[in-house]
Each structure stands twice: as structure tokens, then as C-alpha cells.
Scaffold this active site. Structure first.
Site, PDB file in Angstrom:
ATOM      1  N   GLU A 178       0.935  -1.099   0.020  1.00 16.96           N
ATOM      2  CA  GLU A 178       0.232  -0.051   0.145  1.00 16.96           C
ATOM      3  C   GLU A 178       0.724   1.030  -0.115  1.00 16.96           C
ATOM      4  O   GLU A 178       1.217   1.798   1.045  1.00 16.96           O
ATOM      5  CB  GLU A 178      -0.851  -0.100   1.433  1.00 16.96           C
ATOM      6  CG  GLU A 178      -1.941   1.154   1.320  1.00 16.96           C
ATOM      7  CD  GLU A 178      -2.761   1.263   2.419  1.00 16.96           C
ATOM      8  OE1 GLU A 178      -3.530   2.339   2.478  1.00 16.96           O
ATOM      9  OE2 GLU A 178      -2.799   0.459   3.410  1.00 16.96           O
ATOM     10  N   LYS A 220      -2.589  -2.122  -3.304  1.00 18.16           N
ATOM     11  CA  LYS A 220      -3.458  -1.334  -2.450  1.00 18.16           C
ATOM     12  C   LYS A 220      -3.216   0.083  -3.044  1.00 18.16           C
ATOM     13  O   LYS A 220      -2.482   0.787  -2.097  1.00 18.16           O
ATOM     14  CB  LYS A 220      -3.745  -1.447  -1.093  1.00 18.16           C
ATOM     15  CG  LYS A 220      -4.613  -0.767  -0.456  1.00 18.16           C
ATOM     16  CD  LYS A 220      -5.157  -1.069   0.996  1.00 18.16           C
ATOM     17  CE  LYS A 220      -6.126  -0.400   1.726  1.00 18.16           C
ATOM     18  NZ  LYS A 220      -6.621  -0.656   3.020  1.00 18.16           N
TER      19      LYS A 220
END
Length: 340
Positions: A178, A220
Site C-alpha cells: 500500500e 492497494k
């Protein structure tokens, strides 16, 4: 490393119409969320709230994975069923947030670096024994209109993400990577695309250098979107066009799925933007979601800490999961927001 195991878990998380429920708020963060609905944050109330989420009927149709916090991974239902076991019994992969949050990057004012690599291998071994099938590490990329992030700030965070991902795959745990370019500020969508491009190019260079297998991970990313204070806000169509263009340029087709973060968007905006991206497919990867507030905020408003509101809260969670499931197919319509 068992590549087939990694691929199987990653693909299960982003199976048709499915995405991720991010329920990994730290204790200070969930206290802030509870404060907004006047609910006290005790360990038992936090456990009960997560139990309400995880036992909601029907969510397994739209949720392929749930990211847990350390405290939550160790908790159980009122009947004594560990949360990871409960989720797996419903076909939902349990995961764990492993980073130690972002701190100031030394000598680089305004930038952050995520900590938590020290001792991570041993921590991952324990989390695997507790039932975690995947993990998540968040890098915070601050952005302004001109100077931030620096190339070094991006490289430092990309290097940490890659080291984390390699440690996960060593133990057959799927890493969710992420790198979040924040929505805060007044930057334009063009500036966000420029920075997100630099970030993704650097992240995948580092992942490749660290021998991370792209087929056994999930990304992500942030959507390419104007800052919250930007005068010129954009339509879901413009956001989708910019985001997919950026992803196609820098995210390898071998990655099974993109599970977009909501990053402070409203529940409806996050769903509309996800839908717009899937309307312009097909894409080389699954275009899915990993939402925290965008799934939970309406649930908290419905629950407000009252047992008498549990059914309404669970119904709201199912609705938001279902709407995002439709958005996964590009079949969401805003009129659905007004229906039961």
C-alpha cells in the site's frame, strides 16, 4: 516459498465481485471513530463491534478478505470462536496489518517513513500461526503542489515496502503493498497522477529487485484524484480515466488485483469511482476495493454502540458491500443508494 499457495490466496481475495474490508484501525484510530458516535472505546466494545462486522449475514458474497489489527486477530466471538477461524469458515481470508505507522523521515521535512521492519519475520511467523493468510503494510506519501515527495522519500518507502513483501512471501503470506499518495491538500488531479506514477514505478522496481513474485501479491493504491482542498474537483469518469491510465503504465499485468483504498472519500464517492473504473475495462488485473471508512462509517452511524441497533448496522454493512460488489462489475447506479 510456495507460489501456488500465494496465488490461490491472492485470487480468492479478489474473486468475482469481492474485495477487502479494512478493519485494521489502531486503538487510537478506532477511538476517534467511536468518539464521533459517542461510543466508549474499551477492549470489549471493540471486540463486540468487530464481531458485529464479521458475523453480518451475506457479506461473504462480496468480501474476500478482512484486514485485522493485532488485538483483533487474537480475539474471539462471544461463543469462543477465534475471529480468523470464523472468517475462514465463511470463505473470507483473514489478514493482518503489520506496519508500525508512519514517522517523520529524518532530514526530509514534511515527509514520512513507515517503521516496523525490525523483528517482522518473527512477528509474521506468530501471525501465521494465529491464522493470518495475508498482511498489509502502508507507506504514507505526503504530497504538495511542488516539492514533496522527494525522490529519496519515495525510494525509502518503496524499499521498506519491498522488504516487507519479501518477508511475507518467504512465509507464504500474501503481501498487500500500500503506497498511499494522500488526498490531503490542494493539489490537482494532474499533480496526483504525476506523483502516483513516480511512486508506482519506484515501488515495482524495488519489488522486482527484492525478488517479490508479482502473481502472489496485491497492490492497494490510491485513486488518482484531486486533493480535498483543490478548487477543481473531478467526475468519477475523469478520476477513472486518470487512475486506469496510471495503473496500466506502471503496474505489471501479473499482479492479480488492485484493491483501491478510499483515502477519506465518502462511501458513495468511493463506490462511484470504483464503478467508473470497471466500466472502462476489461483490465489486466482485477479492479477491486479495500475500504475502511467507506464501508464502516455508515455502519457505525447505524450501530452507535446499541445492541438494539445491531441488525440495522449489519444490514447497512451488507448494503455497502453489495453496492461495491456491483461496482466491481461496473453495474452500480447511484439510485441504488436510496433502495433497501
Amino acid at each position: 516459498m510456495n507460489i501456488e499457495t500465494l496465488k490461490s490466496v491472492a485470487n480468492a481475495i479478489v474473486a468475482k465481485q469481492k474485495g477487502v474490508l479494512a478493519a485494521d484501525e489502531s486503538t487510537p484510530t478506532i477511538k476517534k471513530r467511536f468518539d464521533k458516535v459517542n461510543v466508549e472505546s474499551t477492549e470489549e466494545i471493540r471486540r463486540r463491534y468487530r464481531e458485529i462486522l464479521f458475523t453480518s449475514e451475506g457479506i461473504e458474497r462480496y468480501i474476500g478478505g478482512v484486514i485485522l489489527y493485532d488485538e483483533t486477530l487474537r480475539q474471539s466471538t462471544q461463543d469462543g470462536i477465534p475471529f480468523p477461524e470464523l472468517l475462514l469458515s465463511r470463505g473470507i481470508m483473514p489478514g493482518i496489518k503489520v506496519d508500525k505507522r508512519a514517522k517523520d523521515l529524518a532530514l526530509f521535512p514534511g515527509e514520512k517513513i513507515t517503521e516496523g521492519l525490525d523483528g517482522l519475520r518473527d512477528q509474521l511467523i506468530e501471525y501465521k500461526e494465529l491464522g493470518a493468510k495475508f498482511a498489509k503494510w502502508r507507506a504514507v506519501i505526503e504530497i504538495d503542489e511542488h516539492n514533496i515527495p522527494t525522490d529519496y522519500g519515495i525510494r525509502a518507502n518503496a524499499h521498506a515496502l519491498a522488504r516487507y513483501a519479501a518477508l511475507c512471501q518467504e512465509l507464504d503470506i500474501v503481501p498487500i503493498v500500500e503506497p498511499e499518495v494522500l488526498m490531503d491538500g490542494s493539489h490537482t488531479i494532474e499533480r496526483c497522477e504525476e506523483v502516483t506514477s513516480r511512486v508506482l514505478e519506484t515501488v515495482f522496481t524495488e519489488l522486482d529487485t527484492h525478488r517479490v513474485v508479482f502473481e502472489g501479491m496485491l497492490l492497494k493504491p490510491n485513486m488518482v484524484i484531486p486533493g480535498l482542498k483543490c478548487v477543481q474537483q473531478e467526475s468519477p469518469e475523469k478520476i477513472a480515466e486518470a487512475t486506469i491510465r496510471c495503473m496500466r503504465r506502471y503496474v505489471p499485468a501479473a499482479v492479480p488485483g488492485l484493491v483501491f483504498l478510499s483515502g477519506g472519500q465518502s462511501a458513495e464517492d468511493a463506490t462511484a469511482n470504483l464503478n467508473a473504473m470497471n466500466m472502462i475495462g476489461p483490465h489486466p488485473w482485477e479492479v477491486s476495493f479495500s475500504y475502511g471508512r467507506a464501508l464502516q462509517a455508515p455502519v457505525l452511524e447505524a450501530w452507535k454502540g446499541q445492541e438494539s441497533n445491531v441488525a440495522a448496522a449489519q444490514k447497512m454493512l451488507l448494503k455497502r458491500c453489495m453496492l461495491n460488489g456491483y461496482a466491481r462489475d461496473g453495474q452500480y447506479d447511484h439510485d441504488m443508494e436510496r433502495t433497501e
